[in-house]
Design a protein around this motif. Sequence first.
Motif, mmCIF file in Angstrom:
data_model
loop_
_atom_site.group_PDB
_atom_site.id
_atom_site.type_symbol
_atom_site.label_atom_id
_atom_site.label_comp_id
_atom_site.label_asym_id
_atom_site.label_seq_id
_atom_site.Cartn_x
_atom_site.Cartn_y
_atom_site.Cartn_z
ATOM 1 N N TRP A 1 5.438 -3.082 5.775
ATOM 2 C CA TRP A 1 4.648 -3.195 6.999
ATOM 3 C C TRP A 1 4.047 -1.842 7.320
ATOM 4 N N ASP A 2 2.756 -1.832 7.564
ATOM 5 C CA ASP A 2 2.080 -0.640 8.069
ATOM 6 C C ASP A 2 1.876 -0.884 9.557
ATOM 7 N N LEU A 3 2.632 -0.173 10.386
ATOM 8 C CA LEU A 3 2.626 -0.411 11.826
ATOM 9 C C LEU A 3 1.567 0.412 12.559
ATOM 10 N N SER A 4 0.874 1.320 11.837
ATOM 11 C CA SER A 4 -0.088 2.193 12.513
ATOM 12 C C SER A 4 -1.333 1.451 13.001
ATOM 13 N N PRO A 5 -1.926 0.543 12.238
ATOM 14 C CA PRO A 5 -3.057 -0.184 12.821
ATOM 15 C C PRO A 5 -2.536 -1.292 13.727
ATOM 16 N N LYS A 6 -3.339 -1.658 14.708
ATOM 17 C CA LYS A 6 -2.975 -2.778 15.581
ATOM 18 C C LYS A 6 -3.910 -3.924 15.270
ATOM 19 N N PRO A 7 -3.453 -5.088 14.913
ATOM 20 C CA PRO A 7 -2.062 -5.467 14.723
ATOM 21 C C PRO A 7 -1.514 -4.906 13.413
ATOM 22 N N VAL B 1 1.631 -5.098 3.765
ATOM 23 C CA VAL B 1 1.087 -4.390 2.607
ATOM 24 C C VAL B 1 1.862 -4.801 1.356
ATOM 25 N N PHE B 2 1.136 -5.300 0.359
ATOM 26 C CA PHE B 2 1.720 -5.615 -0.942
ATOM 27 C C PHE B 2 1.440 -4.415 -1.850
ATOM 28 N N VAL B 3 2.513 -3.775 -2.311
ATOM 29 C CA VAL B 3 2.378 -2.520 -3.055
ATOM 30 C C VAL B 3 2.743 -2.744 -4.515
ATOM 31 N N GLU B 4 1.851 -2.351 -5.389
ATOM 32 C CA GLU B 4 2.109 -2.344 -6.830
ATOM 33 C C GLU B 4 2.388 -0.905 -7.232
ATOM 34 N N VAL B 5 3.507 -0.690 -7.911
ATOM 35 C CA VAL B 5 3.893 0.656 -8.355
ATOM 36 C C VAL B 5 3.633 0.754 -9.844
ATOM 37 N N TRP C 1 -1.313 7.488 -3.528
ATOM 38 C CA TRP C 1 -1.308 6.225 -2.801
ATOM 39 C C TRP C 1 -2.735 5.752 -2.605
ATOM 40 N N LEU C 2 -3.083 4.634 -3.225
ATOM 41 C CA LEU C 2 -4.416 4.052 -3.093
ATOM 42 C C LEU C 2 -4.330 2.888 -2.118
ATOM 43 N N GLN C 3 -4.793 3.105 -0.891
ATOM 44 C CA GLN C 3 -4.763 2.050 0.112
ATOM 45 C C GLN C 3 -5.946 1.114 -0.120
ATOM 46 N N SER C 4 -5.695 -0.164 0.065
ATOM 47 C CA SER C 4 -6.720 -1.200 -0.183
ATOM 48 C C SER C 4 -7.347 -1.020 -1.561
ATOM 49 N N ALA C 5 -6.491 -0.929 -2.564
ATOM 50 C CA ALA C 5 -6.949 -0.681 -3.929
ATOM 51 C C ALA C 5 -7.790 -1.830 -4.472
ATOM 52 N N PHE C 6 -7.461 -3.044 -4.060
ATOM 53 C CA PHE C 6 -8.257 -4.207 -4.447
ATOM 54 C C PHE C 6 -8.123 -5.260 -3.346
ATOM 55 N N PHE D 1 -3.723 -4.826 -0.225
ATOM 56 C CA PHE D 1 -3.089 -4.569 -1.513
ATOM 57 C C PHE D 1 -3.235 -3.083 -1.829
ATOM 58 N N ASP D 2 -2.102 -2.389 -1.867
ATOM 59 C CA ASP D 2 -2.083 -0.963 -2.174
ATOM 60 C C ASP D 2 -1.472 -0.737 -3.546
ATOM 61 N N VAL D 3 -1.736 0.428 -4.096
ATOM 62 C CA VAL D 3 -1.165 0.829 -5.379
ATOM 63 C C VAL D 3 -0.624 2.241 -5.222
ATOM 64 N N VAL D 4 0.570 2.477 -5.747
ATOM 65 C CA VAL D 4 1.131 3.826 -5.805
ATOM 66 C C VAL D 4 1.202 4.201 -7.274
ATOM 67 N N LEU D 5 0.535 5.304 -7.617
ATOM 68 C CA LEU D 5 0.486 5.781 -8.995
ATOM 69 C C LEU D 5 1.434 6.965 -9.145
ATOM 70 N N LEU D 6 2.291 6.881 -10.140
ATOM 71 C CA LEU D 6 3.215 7.972 -10.459
ATOM 72 C C LEU D 6 2.921 8.396 -11.883
ATOM 73 N N GLN D 7 2.496 9.629 -12.037
ATOM 74 C CA GLN D 7 2.099 10.099 -13.357
ATOM 75 C C GLN D 7 2.618 11.501 -13.586
ATOM 76 N N ASP D 8 3.265 11.695 -14.719
ATOM 77 C CA ASP D 8 3.851 12.993 -15.085
ATOM 78 C C ASP D 8 4.723 13.493 -13.943
ATOM 79 N N GLU D 9 4.580 14.734 -13.600
ATOM 80 C CA GLU D 9 5.374 15.345 -12.533
ATOM 81 C C GLU D 9 4.542 15.562 -11.273
#
Length: 162
Positions: free
Chosen positions: A85-91, A95-99, A155-160, A142-150
Amino acid sequence: MGKPLLILVSKARLTKSAITFLMQHWLSKKKWVGKPKPLTTPVPSAKERGEAAENQALAYLKEQGLRLEARNVRYSCGELDLIMWDLSPKPATLVFVEVRARAGTTYGGAAVSINIAKQRRIIAAAAQYLQTRKASPPPCRFDVVLLQDETPPQWLQSAFTA
C-alpha cells in the motif's frame, strides 16, 4: 581403490616425479574420512537469491513509506512478488511490485527481463488477486524494483499499465 592406481603406475612409463605426485595424491585421499569437504563455499540456489532480493526490495520500499499487504502470491497465471500500500496519495494506492535482480548487465540487465509476456502474467495475477477481495478495487499501479550488482535499488513507479 589402491590397485588401479598401482596398475596404472606400473604399466605406464612415468617419471619419478609423476609417480611421487600420484602416490602423494593417493595417500592424501586415504586420510579423508567420508566425503571431502568442498574447497569453495556453496552457491545459493535461485530460490535463495530470489528471496534475498525480495527482502532487500521490501526493506527499501518500507523505508520509502510503503506498507506490506502480501508477498509471493501465486496463481496459475503468474506470481506477485510484493503487494504493498502506498498511503501517500489520497486515496491510498495498492501497488503490485515485481522484483528483478541480476548479477550483471551481460544480457541487458534486470530491466530488460520484464518483457511484455511477464507484464501480462503480472497483470492477470493482479486481476485475480483483486477478484478475491471483498471490497471494491482500489486505485492500483504496477511498480518494479531493480537490483543490479552492488548498486542501490532502483524503484520504477508505474513501470507499466494494465
